[in-house]
Write a protein that holds these residues in place. Structure first.
Motif, short mmCIF file in Angstrom:
data_model
loop_
_atom_site.label_atom_id
_atom_site.label_comp_id
_atom_site.label_asym_id
_atom_site.label_seq_id
_atom_site.Cartn_x
_atom_site.Cartn_y
_atom_site.Cartn_z
N VAL A 58 -7.81 -1.73 -7.16
CA VAL A 58 -9.14 -1.82 -6.56
C VAL A 58 -9.99 -2.92 -7.19
N MET A 59 -11.00 -3.31 -6.44
CA MET A 59 -12.15 -4.02 -6.99
C MET A 59 -13.20 -2.96 -7.26
N ILE A 60 -13.67 -2.87 -8.48
CA ILE A 60 -14.66 -1.86 -8.83
C ILE A 60 -15.95 -2.55 -9.24
N LYS A 61 -17.06 -2.08 -8.71
CA LYS A 61 -18.37 -2.67 -9.00
C LYS A 61 -19.29 -1.58 -9.53
N TYR B 4 -16.02 1.12 -5.05
CA TYR B 4 -14.66 0.61 -5.19
C TYR B 4 -14.06 0.37 -3.80
N ARG B 5 -13.19 -0.60 -3.74
CA ARG B 5 -12.44 -0.87 -2.51
C ARG B 5 -11.03 -1.30 -2.88
N GLN B 6 -10.09 -0.96 -2.03
CA GLN B 6 -8.71 -1.33 -2.27
C GLN B 6 -8.53 -2.83 -2.15
N LEU B 7 -7.75 -3.40 -3.06
CA LEU B 7 -7.47 -4.83 -3.01
C LEU B 7 -6.52 -5.15 -1.86
N PHE C 95 0.83 -1.20 0.00
CA PHE C 95 0.00 0.00 0.00
C PHE C 95 0.87 1.26 0.00
N LYS C 96 1.95 1.24 0.80
CA LYS C 96 2.78 2.44 0.88
C LYS C 96 3.43 2.77 -0.45
N GLN D 25 -9.87 10.80 -2.65
CA GLN D 25 -8.99 10.92 -1.49
C GLN D 25 -8.78 9.59 -0.79
N THR D 26 -9.67 8.64 -1.01
CA THR D 26 -9.68 7.42 -0.22
C THR D 26 -9.60 6.18 -1.11
N PRO D 27 -9.15 5.05 -0.58
CA PRO D 27 -9.07 3.82 -1.37
C PRO D 27 -10.39 3.08 -1.46
N ASN D 28 -11.38 3.49 -0.67
CA ASN D 28 -12.68 2.83 -0.67
C ASN D 28 -13.77 3.89 -0.76
#
Length: 322
Positions: free
Chosen positions: A213-216, A298-301, A5-6, A188-191
């Motif tokens: 990300v997983m994007i839906k 979306y959410r970060q993988l 992530f970093k 601004q955010t991963p989710n």
């Protein structure tokens, strides 16, 4: 916080890499012992209405996600500096010059850029921004205090500056105003989730997520029929004037990213895809003939998802950035 992530936060930190020729990942020396990821932490995002104006010093390399007044004072010659500003998706950023004490004749400068630019890559891209690139730069040494405020065209903006003489510098106030129809956005955010609406406008709009990300996609409304198709060579949405595409890559500029999927027709989802790229973009192309809308989450993988891809996944184009 995972090492993978970093690494993906380099978009915030690599400006000096291009200028100084340093290593691929830049250490934020100006922040001392602080974790640089605090620059985007939620506790920095304050609602300042009714409170005293937030004030703090500006660093040579900085990232700000809050409104307030910020002062840079050189303690030594500072030749390669930049500050990145980001607000909520539904906001424009306005930069006010409160006080500027620099020597333009001696080589100092203070420039505002409408968007972000990193290693020569721009967001929004030249294809998606309403202004030509030359007009996206506003140079204080050319305009002076005759232009005391500058408003961005989206939720990100930045400044470049150089100050030779210790003690010289400037003070800026950052404020935001509502944007009823956000077009180009950096998350601004991963989710999160967002609905991108383009109402009868001939323009292209990009929503950038600087994470794998997983994007839906739950809903897509365009001016024509139903379907989702993965992009293949010589395939795509053809001559259709209204469509959405998913892009992935390791840079900032959507026009230089890999097209991964075309969404050519309206549908009600969900349709989802795993994109293991440093940067994922949902981009809507509109002819101006319709009200187009796409809703997505979306959410970060997680690291294990990057190591073990399965299902509807696009990863092979982005291995160099993992």
């Amino acid at each position: 916080m995972s090492p993978s992530f970093k690494l993906r936060c380099r978009f915030i930190l690599i400006f000096l890499v291009a200028l100084r020729g340093e290593s691929r990942y830049l250490e934020l020396r100006e922040a001392g012992d602080q974790d640089p990821f605090l620059l985007l932490s939620a506790h920095l995002k304050r609602e300042l209405a009714g409170e005293p104006l937030y004030r703090r010093a500006l660093r040579c390399l900085d990232m700000l996600s809050l409104r307030g007044q910020f002062t840079f004072t050189a303690d030594r010659p500072q030749l390669h500096c930049a500050a990145f500003f980001i607000s909520e998706p539904e906001e424009f950023i306005t930069i006010y010059y409160d006080l500027v004490s620099i020597d333009c004749q001696g080589g100092d400068f203070l420039k505002v850029f409408d968007g972000w630019i990193l290693k020569g890559e721009k967001f929004p891209s030249s294809q998606d921004h309403p202004l030509p690139t030359t007009e996206r730069y506003i140079d204080f040494c050319e305009s002076g205090l005759g232009r005391r405020s500058i408003r961005s065209s989206q939720n990100v903006a930045m400044i470049f500056f150089r100050v030779h003489e210790p003690g010289n510098g400037f003070t800026l106030t950052i404020r935001t105003v509502p944007n009823l129809f956000p077009c180009n956005v950096i998350s601004q955010t991963p989710n999160g989730g967002f609905t991108l609406v383009v109402p009868h406008q001939y323009r292209n709009c990009s929503f950038s997520i600087i994470y794998p990300v997983m994007i839906k996609i739950s809903d897509l409304t365009l001016g024509h029929l139903n379907g989702l198709q993965l992009k293949k060579p010589a395939a795509g949405c053809g001559g259709k004037g209204d469509f959405v595409e998913l892009l992935g890559g390791s840079g900032l500029d959507p026009s230089k990213m890999m097209p991964l999927a075309d969404l050519c027709y309206p549908f009600q989802g969900p349709a989802q895809m795993k994109i293991g790229c440093d940067n994922t973009v949902v981009r809507m192309v509109s002819s101006g003939k319709h009200i187009n809308r796409v809703t997505f989450e979306y959410r970060q993988l997680e690291p294990y998802e990057l190591e073990n891809p399965n299902g509807n996944s696009i990863r092979e184009f982005c291995l160099s950035g993992l």
